[in-house]
Design a protein around this motif. Structure first.
Motif, PDB file in Angstrom:
ATOM      1  N   ARG A   1       0.614  -1.240  -0.103  1.00 42.59           N
ATOM      2  CA  ARG A   1      -0.016  -0.088   0.050  1.00 42.59           C
ATOM      3  C   ARG A   1       0.982   1.198   0.077  1.00 42.59           C
ATOM      4  O   ARG A   1       0.578   2.347  -0.741  1.00 42.59           O
ATOM      5  CB  ARG A   1      -0.823   0.171   1.393  1.00 42.59           C
ATOM      6  CG  ARG A   1      -2.202   0.655   1.242  1.00 42.59           C
ATOM      7  CD  ARG A   1      -3.334   0.181   2.078  1.00 42.59           C
ATOM      8  NE  ARG A   1      -2.792   0.093   3.448  1.00 42.59           N
ATOM      9  CZ  ARG A   1      -2.762  -0.784   4.340  1.00 42.59           C
ATOM     10  NH1 ARG A   1      -3.444  -2.032   3.813  1.00 42.59           N
ATOM     11  NH2 ARG A   1      -2.731  -1.015   5.703  1.00 42.59           N
TER      12      ARG A   1
ATOM     13  N   LYS B   1       3.779   1.602  -1.188  1.00 46.03           N
ATOM     14  CA  LYS B   1       4.330   1.799  -2.598  1.00 46.03           C
ATOM     15  C   LYS B   1       3.230   2.277  -3.644  1.00 46.03           C
ATOM     16  O   LYS B   1       3.586   2.663  -4.701  1.00 46.03           O
ATOM     17  CB  LYS B   1       4.760   0.683  -3.059  1.00 46.03           C
ATOM     18  CG  LYS B   1       6.197   0.248  -2.136  1.00 46.03           C
ATOM     19  CD  LYS B   1       7.008  -0.971  -2.771  1.00 46.03           C
ATOM     20  CE  LYS B   1       8.302  -0.908  -1.888  1.00 46.03           C
ATOM     21  NZ  LYS B   1       9.198  -1.964  -2.171  1.00 46.03           N
ATOM     22  N   GLY B   2       2.104   2.396  -3.051  1.00 48.90           N
ATOM     23  CA  GLY B   2       1.181   2.713  -3.899  1.00 48.90           C
ATOM     24  C   GLY B   2       0.503   1.745  -5.033  1.00 48.90           C
ATOM     25  O   GLY B   2       1.197   0.739  -4.872  1.00 48.90           O
TER      26      GLY B   2
ATOM     27  N   GLU C   1      -3.473   0.322  -6.132  1.00 48.72           N
ATOM     28  CA  GLU C   1      -4.390  -0.713  -5.610  1.00 48.72           C
ATOM     29  C   GLU C   1      -4.198  -2.121  -6.190  1.00 48.72           C
ATOM     30  O   GLU C   1      -4.518  -3.010  -5.605  1.00 48.72           O
ATOM     31  CB  GLU C   1      -5.799   0.122  -5.930  1.00 48.72           C
ATOM     32  CG  GLU C   1      -5.902   1.440  -5.142  1.00 48.72           C
ATOM     33  CD  GLU C   1      -7.150   2.131  -5.705  1.00 48.72           C
ATOM     34  OE1 GLU C   1      -7.508   1.747  -6.780  1.00 48.72           O
ATOM     35  OE2 GLU C   1      -7.625   3.054  -4.993  1.00 48.72           O
TER      36      GLU C   1
END
Lengths: 304, 316
Positions: free
Chosen positions: A101, A103-104, A106
């Motif tokens: 999460r 690290k971005g 979804e």
């Protein structure tokens, strides 16, 4: 027909318990968690271990409570397993999901959840073996409720339904009567505004995993009690549980409860017209039907 | 010596077929950001489609139309495209979880239907397929070598097609939608239509891989379209590097080599009672590969080369 209806309600209550946790996590963290159903397996196997442990400590605990095959030790094991599974859900989040999460992305979370599901499922298989297990070796005969129409019910099934409804009722009270319930809804509605109002977001995420894991463990034990426990339990239930969340609308807890019962009923009623081999495909048909008729589910809201 | 070479040809054929599927997934995930949780359904649709259209008639089974091979292969690809179009049409407008769940669902449903419908082969699968050009090339090494060359040509063609595609305006559009859908929409583009196009195109490529796979074994059964294949194909793309076609092919050869080597090592050196669990051990390993890559090197071994803009590049 009547038999299918009754079986559908019983299976539905198990799916509902699983779907509540899934829909909460999906709404809050915005990803389809394919490893949620593995929490049911963890719960079922944890209870199996605790059950054996309690039985060994005090033989009287291993006595069945008539007319059920349920023992006192399994009842205690259920509670411990709910706590342990909740904690393992938190641990998985800390070890994997939280870092992904950060690290971005979804969608990376969805990938990660597939990997996690794979690891949990097969490690359970390695520890407990691939053969199905049962909580009790005693044969509990089903009670013939009526002969025409023919209806068989096992006492364990009635217990499972009552216990599942009780757990859901307690959850309802918590959500509608406590500050925690309000905070949870606030975070689901608008995370940023909720944080401004002094709600600790990361603590809410931990609580959601605890609750979701606990409910999943209960669902897993109830499934094990009325069917059997096997490492592929999660694999078999992941699609029906997803279908339940989609029917109810992703993010809606009451929708998930209703969705569970609808999917349980529909899957069992489908057996009236379809050969039983096709039943794993039924949840997919339900998902398709919902997407055509009402894409955001019964209680879902439009959100991208 | 000839044994080693023929094994290498066998290995390279399977890896090349899988590479084509990974390239299809790269178009969907790497370039467009679409999550396909049911790669096997499209792979399987291509495989079943090819065998049903091109096979010889079997008692009690659908198909045996005996179409010329290339037509059958094309038909298989169309089957995969139709499945993708239906699933895509229903889900592509919704938030991304829906596509992930629906594609996962279509794979489960596909396997269930194939396993239970006797007209489609049932649990035994479909045989009765005449391998193309078998009479001229025989059944031995020459045939396998020729088939490998055929697969390799298709792999190169797919690779070149996708490289051209992502450098074209359409490819830039795909990346624009992946990065910022609203911005793309404000430029008058239709993200949902473009995404559907990309999803169907990627699935058709997976269908081609499935058709080749079924041709190679002259057989397909529900056992070949289990969810584990979806995992393997993803692991290949993630390890190779999403968004980079070269990485996708390298990742495929790497993971497929690791998979077969670990399977061989376990069956050769592990004690007999452990061998029953070979599958479980391999699945745990591939799970760790996926999670580990996402945690420590999410861009893969061969990351996507991002171009800022055409004008920025020309100034250098």
């Amino acid at each position: 027909m009547i038999q299918n209806l009754v079986d559908g309600v019983l299976v539905g209550s198990i799916l509902s318990l699983g779907a509540i946790g899934l829909t909460m996590a999906m709404h809050m963290l915005r990803f389809a968690n394919f490893s949620h159903a593995e929490l049911l397996s963890i719960g079922a196997y944890a209870a199996l271990v605790f059950d054996g442990l309690f039985g060994a400590i005090h033989p009287a605990l291993a006595e069945a409570i008539p007319p059920l095959s349920l023992t006192w030790s399994l009842t205690l094991a259920l509670l411990l397993s709910m706590a342990l599974t909740g904690l393992s859900a938190v641990a998985v989040d800390k070890l994997v999901f939280k870092r992904v999460r950060a690290k971005g992305g979804e969608l990376s979370m969805v990938f990660a959840s597939f990997g996690v599901a794979m690891i949990i499922r097969n490690i359970l298989g390695l520890i407990f073996g691939l053969n199905p297990k049962l909580y009790s070796q005693d044969i509990v005969f089903a009670i013939v409720v009526s002969r025409d129409p023919f209806l068989l019910i096992k006492p364990d099934q009635v217990f499972t339904l009552v216990a599942a409804l009780l757990i859901m009722f307690i959850l309802h009270l918590v959500l509608s009567r406590t500050t925690f319930g309000y905070s949870l809804r606030a975070v689901a509605e608008n995370p940023t505004l909720a944080q401004v109002s002094g709600i600790n977001l990361s603590r809410m995420i931990v609580l959601i995993w605890l609750i979701g894991g606990g409910l999943a463990a209960a669902a897993g034990v109830f499934y094990g009690l009325t069917n059997q426990i096997s490492p592929v339990l999660g694999r078999d239930l992941v699609l029906p549980i997803f279908a339940a969340t989609i029917v109810g609308g992703i993010g809606s807890i009451y929708g998930a409860v209703l969705g569970g019962f609808i999917v349980g009923l529909a899957s069992n009623l489908a057996l009236v017209i379809l050969p039983s081999g096709y039943s794993p495909a039924v949840p997919f048909l339900i998902i398709l039907a919902v997407l055509i008729l009402r894409p955001h589910g019964l209680f879902g809201e439009e959100r991208t | 010596m000839i044994g080693v070479i023929s094994y290498l040809v066998f290995f390279a054929t399977v890896a090349s077929i899988l590479s084509i599927a990974v390239l299809g997934l790269n178009l969907q995930w790497g370039n467009t950001g679409l999550f396909n949780g049911g790669v096997v359904a499209f792979f399987g649709a291509g495989a079943y489609g090819t065998l049903i259209l091109g096979g010889t008639p079997q008692a009690g089974q659908l198909g045996g139309f005996g179409l010329p091979y290339l037509l059958a292969l094309l038909g298989g690809m169309i089957c995969a495209g139709i499945v993708a179009w239906i699933v895509g049409l229903l889900t592509i407008r919704l938030r991304h979880d829906y596509l992930a769940i629906a594609t996962f669902g279509v794979a489960v449903a596909f396997e269930t239907v194939m396993r239970n419908t006797d007209a489609l082969g049932g649990a035994q699968g479909i045989r009765g397929f005449e391998r193309p050009l078998r009479e001229t090339l025989g059944n031995g090494f020459t045939y396998n070598l020729a088939f490998f060359v055929f697969v390799l040509i298709l792999l190169i063609a797919t690779y070149l097609f996708l490289e051209r595609l992502i450098q074209s305006p359409f490819g830039r559009l795909l990346r624009a939608i992946r990065e910022d859908e609203t911005a793309a929409q404000s430029l008058g583009k239709s993200p949902s239509r473009i995404r559907l196009t990309s999803f169907v195109a990627g699935s058709v490529i997976m269908g081609l891989a499935g058709g080749l796979y079924a041709t190679f074994y002259a057989f397909i059964s529900p056992q070949d379209v289990l969810p584990i294949l979806t995992f393997q194909i993803w692991a290949m793309l993630i390890v190779g590097g999403a968004g980079n076609n070269k990485g996708a092919v390298m990742g495929t050869f790497l993971i497929w080599a690791a998979w077969t080597a670990s399977g061989w090592a376990l069956s050769r050196f592990a004690p007999l009672e452990v061998q029953l669990y070979t599958g479980s051990i391999q699945f745990v390993l591939i799970g760790f590969v996926i999670v580990g890559m996402l945690l420590w090197r999410p861009q893969g071994l061969f990351p996507e080369k991002l171009v800022v803009s055409q004008s920025a590049r020309s100034k250098k």
